[in-house]
Design a protein around this motif. Structure first.
Motif, short mmCIF file in Angstrom:
data_model
loop_
_atom_site.label_atom_id
_atom_site.label_comp_id
_atom_site.label_asym_id
_atom_site.label_seq_id
_atom_site.Cartn_x
_atom_site.Cartn_y
_atom_site.Cartn_z
N LEU A 118 0.73 -1.18 -0.04
CA LEU A 118 -0.13 -0.07 0.03
C LEU A 118 1.02 1.33 0.08
CD1 LEU A 118 -2.94 0.89 0.15
CD2 LEU A 118 -2.81 0.73 2.68
N ASN A 119 2.06 1.23 0.83
CA ASN A 119 3.07 2.36 0.61
C ASN A 119 3.64 2.39 -0.37
OD1 ASN A 119 2.45 3.25 3.43
ND2 ASN A 119 4.55 3.07 4.02
N SER A 141 4.73 4.30 -6.18
CA SER A 141 5.33 3.79 -7.61
C SER A 141 4.11 4.21 -8.81
CB SER A 141 5.29 2.35 -7.58
OG SER A 141 6.41 1.85 -6.72
N TYR A 142 3.01 4.45 -8.22
CA TYR A 142 1.93 4.69 -9.05
C TYR A 142 2.13 6.44 -9.38
CZ TYR A 142 -2.67 6.55 -11.07
OH TYR A 142 -3.46 7.43 -11.67
N VAL A 143 1.86 7.21 -8.23
CA VAL A 143 1.85 8.44 -8.24
C VAL A 143 3.13 9.22 -8.54
CG1 VAL A 143 -0.30 8.70 -6.77
CG2 VAL A 143 2.11 9.17 -5.92
N GLU A 144 4.21 8.45 -8.42
CA GLU A 144 5.69 9.08 -8.86
C GLU A 144 5.56 9.50 -10.38
OE1 GLU A 144 8.93 6.26 -10.19
OE2 GLU A 144 8.20 5.54 -8.36
N GLU A 146 7.21 -0.45 -15.19
CA GLU A 146 6.53 -1.21 -14.17
C GLU A 146 5.74 -2.14 -14.66
OE1 GLU A 146 7.23 0.17 -11.09
OE2 GLU A 146 8.21 2.13 -11.88
N LEU A 147 4.63 -2.23 -15.44
CA LEU A 147 3.58 -3.28 -15.55
C LEU A 147 4.25 -4.41 -16.26
CD1 LEU A 147 0.81 -4.27 -15.64
CD2 LEU A 147 0.45 -3.01 -17.96
N HIS A 148 4.97 -3.96 -17.28
CA HIS A 148 5.72 -5.14 -17.90
C HIS A 148 6.69 -5.94 -17.17
CE1 HIS A 148 4.57 -3.90 -22.45
NE2 HIS A 148 3.42 -4.18 -21.79
N SER A 179 5.36 -5.88 -4.63
CA SER A 179 4.93 -4.60 -3.79
C SER A 179 4.86 -3.18 -4.34
CB SER A 179 5.85 -4.42 -2.51
OG SER A 179 5.51 -5.70 -1.56
N TYR A 180 5.93 -3.11 -5.30
CA TYR A 180 6.14 -1.60 -5.82
C TYR A 180 5.40 -1.63 -7.23
CZ TYR A 180 9.80 -0.19 -2.60
OH TYR A 180 10.56 0.12 -1.58
N SER A 181 5.75 -2.31 -8.20
CA SER A 181 5.36 -2.26 -9.49
C SER A 181 3.72 -2.98 -9.61
CB SER A 181 6.30 -3.03 -10.65
OG SER A 181 7.43 -2.18 -10.36
N LYS A 182 3.85 -4.09 -8.94
CA LYS A 182 2.33 -4.61 -9.05
C LYS A 182 1.46 -3.49 -8.11
CE LYS A 182 -0.80 -8.62 -8.22
NZ LYS A 182 -0.96 -10.05 -8.02
N GLY A 183 1.78 -3.30 -7.29
CA GLY A 183 0.76 -2.43 -6.23
C GLY A 183 0.71 -1.24 -7.08
#
Length: 984
Positions: free
Chosen positions: A425-426, A431-434, A455-457, A492-496
């Protein structure tokens, strides 16, 4: 600070050093905690300032076993080592105490002791806490600290009136990293108490807790004392309740030399000079922090300087080595920080909660950056940018990492996860809003479109293994520091970030942001779990009358509580849509049960010849959607890849899409052109489609000029190259790749001229120019290799004045060193050691791994064991870079096996770096022999362990088995396809 208190710190330090000269302190384990003999007489009264303590004045720690529950044995008795049941045997803290505040005073010594050669810090701490449930024990985290006896025990306990609370025994539990006080009477419910300790620790170079970093400037070696507390290393700096939900306020005081600067989370409120043993020191005290978690605390002592701006009343400073600041390397960060802070304050609709925002670039740092509240720490490469020597990619990295860490100042710091099982969640949120924050700072770069590539790939490959894990784990499954560290991975980072991007897409961004705002306001200065976020997102949905087929929680639980993702297949002949758990190994079986039977609530965006529409596949294997039926027109699913799933089609629709790419590629959105390639290659690996169909997606590339499809191609073909570059197939693969990339290579020559010092104007176009040159050179396009070697040779002949464009340095350096010999390598090494720019050092360090000389690569591997040659923070990455070289792979694997115990001891605590080490060194494994070696490696090192690389080792075993099957099934047919596709 009083003279007595100051001298007590001196006494504590000299005491440990004195004992160490006589016994165990000389060993590296010196700073590991030892229990005080509880019957030892307390120290003599501390000398006043300006006096030198005598050995007889020193309180020492005597290593003994933990008591068995009775009063501690006298010195003549042997304490029993027997363990007994008690709350200290639990890895989680009891819930009977909660911290209120800490007062921490620390004194790092930035020069080694002349006899022991150790760097140390001394300190004292006072923690005030409230008793929630009556208890006979105080249990608090402590790791690798030596304590000075206070009243015969490790700590002094007082009630709210200042009266002593009697301690019957005290000891350390190293296994669970606890300091334990046993009391003669229970603490009272709702009463407050204070615990006082004095201690000494080693200021080691282990990149954890309170640690030491070093650099050289102007020929002079400098030492920095700095911190990295996340996730479980605040306890290595001072005793504390080191769990994220146990928030408190912190008052920090640092003692340092007058020429040094002290920095912490909050502004300085007091500075004064003090004299100890005729030496003048500086005592710096900082304002009280807001209520926060221990892992966000930071304090640094250094000789750095800074540049400063005031933005909306907030003091913004960028700190770095003086030379880096004077050279202008901090200018870019100071120019974007205020904009990004303003963006997030507006985005969250919550003002930045602190009076200052310090950001500091450290020479030695294990992670990329750390979001300490008000004092963000970075690797130099993530904060410093040189407009001449740093590349376009270096600049983007600074923008995105700064945005990531500043996003945390609200989401993570103001509101913090309750426990590490919700780490995603953190990190997923940041990782999204950056990408949103960096896009605001650099609007012409179109960074939001690059999320899919970066991130996604990237995470799809890990999440298609049965050794993956869900985003949210059960709290009881994540306990030890090793288990916590394992969560700091791309899941945690990229899938999140990917599933939150999907959520924002189907809610719409304004609704998503409204939910964030109420979530932050409701839980500020406190803690939350993932369900709390879903509650606030649902409120925003209800407030805005958003039409969802299920609640936010019901939809998102299928993405967070089970690992993996689906492949969505559309049959255009009848509009039938199916979902299936996607595993890269088609014969694999999920290793853990799923609460949803590996079915998801899937928002499917689609496009035919009209606007974009959405249908939902709601937790069922298949459904009919008549609008998706088509006999002659292509249908495209997952527009711009906002959904976290792969897409497959019937063969007829695949052929219609591929025909469209061949005739008018612009009809397919650029991100979806990348998606088609990435999905097809991975679907072929998993035997959902024929491998020749996947290869057919690359035929149109002779006409493709956009970055995303080419990047997807390079990523997809990198697997082919890993599997085939040691086989007979590789020659035909090489011919085909060159056939496809040379038009792109020539396009950039014609666009900007053949001089590689010219670059196209667009951000993504610059990346694609690098791709074109790098791909052509790496597949041995002779004109490319000759030009790169000539440019490098010109630099060797004129190292002070010859400029290679920063974007192309990595390619030029690697190609020239690979084609050259010792002279080229030694020159690169010399420039690596001499540069003061971290991004330049990284480019050279990576390129040195490109050599084709085995003896050079073996020598380079040996360098990774010596921090004077390769910094500890870079050692594992350097080994991985050598392993990525087809010549170096087997050398790196032999090296890892021969040095595993040392490597594990030095680097096993790291999260990303250690996992990537195992992944990188085993990436080419694709034979039964290599599988046996890997299994033997696992068996041989069970006793040593694998730490935060445990899951990575299981994934390596799984990947190797998949690779073996893939080669057996595909190698011959791939060769046939390449032969048929090579034009005469």
């Amino acid at each position: 600070m009083s003279g007595i208190a100051m001298s007590k710190l001196v006494v504590a330090l000299l005491g440990v050093l004195f004992v160490g000269m006589l016994s165990a302190i000389i060993a590296l384990s010196v700073v590991y905690s030892n229990e005080v003999n509880a019957n030892k007489e307390p120290a003599a009264p501390a000398p006043t300032e300006k006096t030198t303590p005598k050995p007889s004045d020193i309180t020492t720690e005597k290593p003994t076993a933990r008591p068995s529950g009775k009063p501690t044995a006298s010195p003549s008795e042997k304490p029993t080592p027997t363990m007994r049941p008690g709350p200290w045997n639990n890895i989680r803290l009891p819930k009977n105490l909660e911290p209120i505040s800490y007062k921490v005073k620390l004194w790092p010594k930035l020069e080694p002791d002349p006899i022991t050669k150790l760097y140390t810090f001394s300190g004292d701490s006072t923690v005030e806490f409230r008793c929630l449930v009556p208890t006979d024990f105080v249990i608090i985290h402590s790791n690798k600290l030596n304590y000075t006896a206070k009243g015969g025990h490790l700590a002094l306990l007082k009630d709210s009136s200042g009266n002593d609370v009697e301690v019957s025994s005290s000891w350390l539990e190293p296994k669970n990293q606890y300091l334990v006080l046993e009391l003669t009477a229970p603490l009272q419910k709702d009463a407050t108490y204070t615990m006082v300790t004095e201690f000494v620790g080693e200021l080691a170079d282990d990149l954890a807790g309170f640690y030491r970093s070093e650099y050289t400037e102007g020929g002079v070696r400098k030492v920095v004392a700095t911190t990295q507390m996340q996730p479980t290393d605040a306890r290595k700096a001072f005793p504390c309740f080191d769990e994220p939900a146990m928030k408190a306020t912190f008052d920090v005081t640092i003692i340092h030399k007058p020429e040094h600067k002290a920095i912490s989370n909050m502004p300085i409120i007091d500075e004064k000079s003090i004299t100890v043993d005729t030496i003048i020191w500086r005592e710096t005290t900082f304002n009280t922090t807001l209520k926060m978690s221990t892992y966000l605390l930071a304090f640094i002592v250094c000789e750095f300087t800074y540049i400063e701006k005031i933005e909306n009343g907030t003091q913004i400073r960028i700190w770095a080595r003086p030379q880096a600041v004077y050279d202008g390397q901090a200018d870019y960060a100071i120019n974007i920080t205020g904009n990004i802070l303003n963006f997030f304050a507006d985005y969250y609709k919550v003002a930045y909660p602190l009076p200052k925002s310090d950001q500091i670039a450290l020479p030695d740092f294990a992670a990329g950056a750390m979001e300490n509240w008000g004092l963000v720490t970075y690797r130099e490469t993530a904060l410093l940018y040189d407009p001449v020597q740093s590349s376009n990619g270096n600049k983007e990295r600074v923008a995105s990492v700064v945005a990531h860490e500043l996003a945390h100042q609200w989401f993570g710091n103001l509101v913090t996860l309750k426990w590490w099982n919700d780490l995603w969640l953190n990190e997923g949120f940041a990782s999204y809003v950056e990408y949103l924050g960096a896009d605001y700072a650099e609007p012409t770069w179109e960074l939001k479109d690059l999320f899919v590539m970066s991130e996604l790939h990237r995470v799809f490959s890990m999440d298609s293994l049965v050794s993956s894990h869900p985003l949210s784990s059960a709290e009881e499954d994540i306990n030890t520091p090793g288990e916590i560290n394992e969560l700091f991975d791309s899941i945690s980072y990229s899938k999140g970030g990917s599933v939150l991007r999907m959520l924002s897409s189907f809610l719409t961004e304004p609704v998503f942001v409204e939910g964030l705002n109420t979530y932050l306001l409701a839980h500020q200065l406190s803690n939350a779990a993932v369900d709390d976020l879903w509650v606030h997102q649902q409120q925003a949905v209800d407030n805005n009358n958003v039409n969802l087929p299920k609640t936010v929680k019901e939809i998102m639980d299928t993405w967070t509580l089970q690992m993996g993702y689906p492949v969505i297949k559309l049959d255009t002949s009848n509009g039938n849509v199916t979902q299936k758990y996607f595993l890269i190994d088609p014969e694999a079986v999920a290793g853990r049960p799923s609460p949803f039977n590996y079915l998801w609530n899937v928002p499917i965006t689609w496009k035919k010849d009209g606007p974009i529409s959405t249908v939902w596949l709601l937790g069922v294997k298949d459904a009919i959607f008549p609008d998706l039926q088509s006999a002659d027109k292509w249908v495209l699913l997952n527009i711009d890849e906002v959904g976290y799933y792969r897409v497959n089609y019937d063969v007829a629709n695949w052929n219609r899409l591929l025909n469209q790419l061949q005739t008018d590629l612009e009809m397919i959105p650029v991100i979806n052109r990348a998606q088609i390639i990435d999905d097809a290659f991975n679907l072929a690996r998993a035997k959902h489609i024929d491998v020749k169909l996947a290869l057919n997606t690359t035929l149109y590339l002779v006409n493709e000029r956009k970055y995303q499809p080419w990047q997807a191609t390079i990523s997809s073909l990198s697997y082919f190259k890993q599997m085939l570059d040691r086989s007979a197939v590789f020659g035909n693969m090489q011919k085909y790749i060159l056939q496809q990339v040379i038009p792109l290579y020539n396009y950039y020559d014609n666009l900007v001229g053949s001089n590689w010092n010219d670059v196209p104007p667009g951000h993504a176009d610059q990346y694609n120019q690098v791709n074109a040159i790098s791909l052509a050179c790496s597949y041995n396009h002779l004109p490319c290799e000759v030009k790169a070697s000539a440019i490098y040779k010109a630099w060797m002949e004129n190292p002070d004045n010859y400029i290679i464009h920063a974007n192309l340095k990595s390619t030029v350096y690697c190609v020239a060193i690979a084609a050259g010999g010792q002279a080229e390598w030694d020159f690169g090494w010399k420039m690596f050691k001499e540069t003061s720019l971290a991004t330049e050092a990284d480019k050279l360090r990576d390129a040195l791994a490109c050599s084709k000389q085995t003896w050079i690569l073996n020598r380079y591997l040996e360098y990774t064991l010596d921090p004077a040659m390769i910094r500890k923070q870079d050692a594992t990455n350097t080994i991985v870079r050598i392993a990525s070289n087809v010549v170096g792979q087997s050398l790196a694997w032999d090296f890892i096996r021969a040095n595993w115990e040392y490597i594990f001891t030095e680097y096993g605590g790291g999260s990303f770096s250690f996992s990537r080490l195992i992944e990188g060194v085993t990436g080419r494994f694709s034979t039964d022999y290599e599988l046996k070696q890997l299994e033997q490696f696992k068996a041989d090192n069970q006793e040593v362990g694998f730490g935060s690389g445990t899951r990575a080792l299981e994934q390596a075993l799984e990947r190797t088995k998949v690779n073996i099957k893939w080669r057996a099934d595909n190698e011959k047919r791939i060769d046939e396809w390449f032969i048929d596709s090579i034009r005469p």
